[in-house]
Scaffold this motif. Structure first.
Motif, PDB file in Angstrom:
ATOM      1  N   GLU A  24       0.840  -1.201   0.000  1.00  0.00           N
ATOM      2  CA  GLU A  24       0.000   0.000   0.000  1.00  0.00           C
ATOM      3  C   GLU A  24       0.869   1.242   0.000  1.00  0.00           C
ATOM      4  OE1 GLU A  24      -2.378   0.630   3.447  1.00  0.00           O
ATOM      5  OE2 GLU A  24      -3.621   2.120   2.468  1.00  0.00           O
ATOM      6  N   THR A  25       1.941   1.232   0.782  1.00  0.00           N
ATOM      7  CA  THR A  25       2.837   2.383   0.839  1.00  0.00           C
ATOM      8  C   THR A  25       3.483   2.630  -0.519  1.00  0.00           C
ATOM      9  OG1 THR A  25       3.279   1.910   3.168  1.00  0.00           O
ATOM     10  CG2 THR A  25       4.838   3.343   2.036  1.00  0.00           C
ATOM     11  N   GLY A  28       0.809   3.878  -2.917  1.00  0.00           N
ATOM     12  CA  GLY A  28       0.472   5.259  -2.582  1.00  0.00           C
ATOM     13  C   GLY A  28       1.548   6.220  -3.041  1.00  0.00           C
ATOM     14  N   SER A  32       0.996   9.008  -5.800  1.00  0.00           N
ATOM     15  CA  SER A  32       1.263  10.395  -5.419  1.00  0.00           C
ATOM     16  C   SER A  32       2.270  11.030  -6.372  1.00  0.00           C
ATOM     17  CB  SER A  32       1.797  10.461  -3.996  1.00  0.00           C
ATOM     18  OG  SER A  32       0.816  10.050  -3.080  1.00  0.00           O
ATOM     19  N   SER A  83      -6.417   9.444  -8.984  1.00  0.00           N
ATOM     20  CA  SER A  83      -6.929   9.606  -7.621  1.00  0.00           C
ATOM     21  C   SER A  83      -7.963   8.532  -7.295  1.00  0.00           C
ATOM     22  CB  SER A  83      -7.542  10.998  -7.482  1.00  0.00           C
ATOM     23  OG  SER A  83      -8.098  11.161  -6.207  1.00  0.00           O
ATOM     24  N   LEU A  86      -6.215   5.220  -6.651  1.00  0.00           N
ATOM     25  CA  LEU A  86      -5.596   5.235  -5.320  1.00  0.00           C
ATOM     26  C   LEU A  86      -6.651   5.011  -4.249  1.00  0.00           C
ATOM     27  CD1 LEU A  86      -3.103   5.686  -3.590  1.00  0.00           C
ATOM     28  CD2 LEU A  86      -3.574   8.124  -3.657  1.00  0.00           C
ATOM     29  N   HIS A  87      -7.796   5.620  -4.400  1.00  0.00           N
ATOM     30  CA  HIS A  87      -8.887   5.439  -3.435  1.00  0.00           C
ATOM     31  C   HIS A  87      -9.365   3.977  -3.440  1.00  0.00           C
ATOM     32  CE1 HIS A  87     -12.145   6.665  -0.864  1.00  0.00           C
ATOM     33  NE2 HIS A  87     -13.024   6.120  -1.686  1.00  0.00           N
ATOM     34  N   SER A  90      -6.862   1.759  -1.697  1.00  0.00           N
ATOM     35  CA  SER A  90      -6.950   1.945  -0.254  1.00  0.00           C
ATOM     36  C   SER A  90      -8.082   1.110   0.337  1.00  0.00           C
ATOM     37  CB  SER A  90      -7.168   3.427   0.057  1.00  0.00           C
ATOM     38  OG  SER A  90      -7.370   3.618   1.434  1.00  0.00           O
TER      39      SER A  90
END
Length: 180
Positions: A24-25, A28, A32, A83, A86-87, A90
């Motif tokens: 996840e990191t 992300g 980003s 975006s 990414l959501h 998550s």
């Protein structure tokens, strides 16, 4: 399930959780970075367009804006799509954490139930062992005496010189059993 299996299961769950957190990191950070890159490009593009518009006449400015508008919309759409991805990622990671937590809770609940069952079984076996241990002196005395079971009672070959017992000395000691 023994302690080693439980520890292995817990270690595997924790390892899976750590790997998912790392993933996840990384995801992300990559998203980003893409968003920042796209935003920088949009910002640079807008600055370039603004420079052209301010230096040119109104007609050139209008044509430039009309030409650039679809590209800017495409960049905005790309940023929005990134975006949204990414959501969604998550949400997936949180679902995995929830599933791992539920699995861990289930393993602990089953372990607690099994432990309770074995505790009850151990208590039953300990009670039975205590009854057997208290019967040993009686069996040793019966085996050492010249006695038999007759009609549901114990019949003995009484020793006339044997020790007397009871509050009125009404009982006599049995003779020793003759060993064959």
């Amino acid at each position: 399930m023994n302690n080693m299996d439980a520890e292995s299961a817990i270690k595997a769950i924790l390892l899976l959780r750590a790997e998912m957190a790392q993933r996840e990191t990384r995801m992300g950070a990559a998203f980003s970075q893409q968003i920042q890159s796209l935003q920088q490009q949009v910002g640079q593009f807008r600055q370039e367009v603004q420079g052209i518009v301010s230096g040119a006449s109104a007609q050139i400015a209008t044509q430039a804006k009309d030409a650039v508008s679809p590209v800017a919309r495409e960049y905005d759409r790309a940023v929005s799509a990134t975006s949204a991805r990414l959501h969604g990622a998550s949400k997936t990671v949180w679902m995995w954490f929830g599933a791992a937590g539920a699995t861990l809770l289930l393993v602990l609940l089953v372990g607690w139930a099994v432990l309770g069952y074995y505790r009850r079984e151990l208590a039953t076996v300990q009670e039975e062992l205590a009854r057997y241990e208290s019967a040993i002196p009686v069996l040793q005395a019966y085996y050492a005496s010249d006695a038999v079971i007759c009609g549901g009672r114990v019949c003995t070959h009484v020793d006339p010189d044997g020790q007397r017992a009871g509050d009125k000395h009404q009982y006599r000691q049995a003779r020793s059993r003759v060993q064959p």
